[in-house]
Design a protein around this motif. Sequence first.
Motif, mmCIF file in Angstrom:
data_model
loop_
_atom_site.group_PDB
_atom_site.id
_atom_site.type_symbol
_atom_site.label_atom_id
_atom_site.label_comp_id
_atom_site.label_asym_id
_atom_site.label_seq_id
_atom_site.Cartn_x
_atom_site.Cartn_y
_atom_site.Cartn_z
ATOM 1 N N UNK A 1 49.929 31.003 -7.059
ATOM 2 C CA UNK A 1 48.556 30.688 -6.673
ATOM 3 C C UNK A 1 48.414 30.230 -5.216
ATOM 4 N N UNK A 2 49.274 29.312 -4.726
ATOM 5 C CA UNK A 2 49.128 28.908 -3.318
ATOM 6 C C UNK A 2 49.296 30.077 -2.352
ATOM 7 N N UNK A 3 50.203 30.995 -2.674
ATOM 8 C CA UNK A 3 50.416 32.143 -1.792
ATOM 9 C C UNK A 3 49.239 33.097 -1.849
ATOM 10 N N UNK A 4 48.672 33.300 -3.047
ATOM 11 C CA UNK A 4 47.468 34.130 -3.156
ATOM 12 C C UNK A 4 46.346 33.565 -2.289
ATOM 13 N N UNK B 1 54.171 44.406 9.149
ATOM 14 C CA UNK B 1 53.394 43.164 9.072
ATOM 15 C C UNK B 1 53.712 42.445 7.773
ATOM 16 N N UNK B 2 53.859 41.130 7.883
ATOM 17 C CA UNK B 2 54.058 40.254 6.739
ATOM 18 C C UNK B 2 52.718 39.611 6.412
ATOM 19 N N UNK B 3 52.260 39.750 5.188
ATOM 20 C CA UNK B 3 50.948 39.235 4.797
ATOM 21 C C UNK B 3 50.829 37.719 4.919
ATOM 22 N N UNK C 1 60.336 33.584 -1.390
ATOM 23 C CA UNK C 1 59.028 32.930 -1.313
ATOM 24 C C UNK C 1 58.677 32.584 0.122
ATOM 25 N N UNK C 2 59.636 32.094 0.869
ATOM 26 C CA UNK C 2 59.378 31.693 2.251
ATOM 27 C C UNK C 2 59.138 32.882 3.164
ATOM 28 N N UNK C 3 59.890 33.967 2.954
ATOM 29 C CA UNK C 3 59.825 35.107 3.869
ATOM 30 C C UNK C 3 58.746 36.126 3.511
ATOM 31 N N UNK C 4 58.470 36.289 2.225
ATOM 32 C CA UNK C 4 57.542 37.351 1.818
ATOM 33 C C UNK C 4 56.447 36.898 0.877
ATOM 34 N N UNK C 5 56.550 35.681 0.341
ATOM 35 C CA UNK C 5 55.575 35.211 -0.630
ATOM 36 C C UNK C 5 55.887 35.639 -2.046
#
Length: 292
Positions: A221-224, A195-197, A14-18
Motif C-alpha cells: 500500500x505505501x508503494x502504491x 525509468x523506475x516508477x 522493495x527498495x530498488x523497485x517497489x
Amino acid sequence: MTETDFAFLRLLLRQRSGLALGPDKRYLAESRLSILCRRRGIESIDVLMQQVRLGRDGALEAAVVEAMTTNETLFFRDSTPFNVVRDVLLPEKLATSAGNRSLRIWCAAVSSGQEAYSLAMLIDGMADRLAGWRISILGTDISGEVLEKARTGLYSQFEIQRGLPIQMLLKHFSQRGDKWQVSERLRSMVEFRPHNLLERNDQFGRFDIVFCRNVLIYFDLPTKEKVLGLLAPRLAPDGALVLGATETVVGLATTLRPDPHQRGLYRQAPVMRPPVTSALAQRPSIGSTAAH
C-alpha cells in the motif's frame, strides 16, 4: 537460498523497485536467480547473493532486480482499455485540442513494448482524423533488457499470436527469419527510456494518457500511494490514467477520481478551493468591541 539471503533479497527488491515479494515466494526467487546464475557463470545462488551483499557491483544488483521483475505482456492485452482509448479518449482529445493538435501518451512499465506498439497501431488506424497532429508515445521500464527488445520491435511467433489480429500483423509487421518485426513507421512513433516508477518523473512533462496497467498489484500500500503520487502530476488537466482491471486509486490518491462510466479509467480530481469571504463580512460592525 538461506532465510537470511531471502530476507535481504526481499528488502532489496522493495527498495530498488517497489516489488513486494511475499514470504511464500522463495521458490520463485530460487527459480529466477538460478537462471541468472547460469547466464552469468556464477556457481550458485549463495555466491550470487554474497556478491550482491558486498555492494560493489551495481550492474549485478540491477540484474538481480530485473530477474525478479515480472514482464508479462501481450498485444492489445485486455482489449477494453484500448477500446476506451479509441472510442472515448481520442474523440475527446480531437474535440478539445484541435488548436494545439498534440497527443502525448506514456506507457509506464512497458516491458517488451507490445502495449506501446498496440497503441501506435490504434492511432495509425485513425491517421485520417489525426493528420497534422504531433503524436508521441513514451514507453518506460526498469529493465534495460526488455527495453532493448522493445526498441528492436522483434517478436517470436508465439508472441505475435498472443492478442495481435491477423490484419494488424499483415499491415504493420514484416517477417525476419522465424520472427516478426514491427514496421519502421510504428517504431518511429515510440520512444523507449529506462525509468523506475519510484523515482522522480517530472523530466517527462505532461501526458494526455498514461497507461500503468497491472503494475500496482505487485506493490504494497505505501508503494502504491507513492507511485500514484508521482503519476498524478504527469497528467494534463484533462488527461486520463488507465490502470489494470483489478487496480484502483480509491483510498490511495486524493488527486485522482474514477471515471463513473469507464472501469479502470481515472481523471484529475477537481481542485476544492475554500470559499472566499468578502471583505465586508470580515469588517467589524460599528459599536463592536473590535471597533473601540
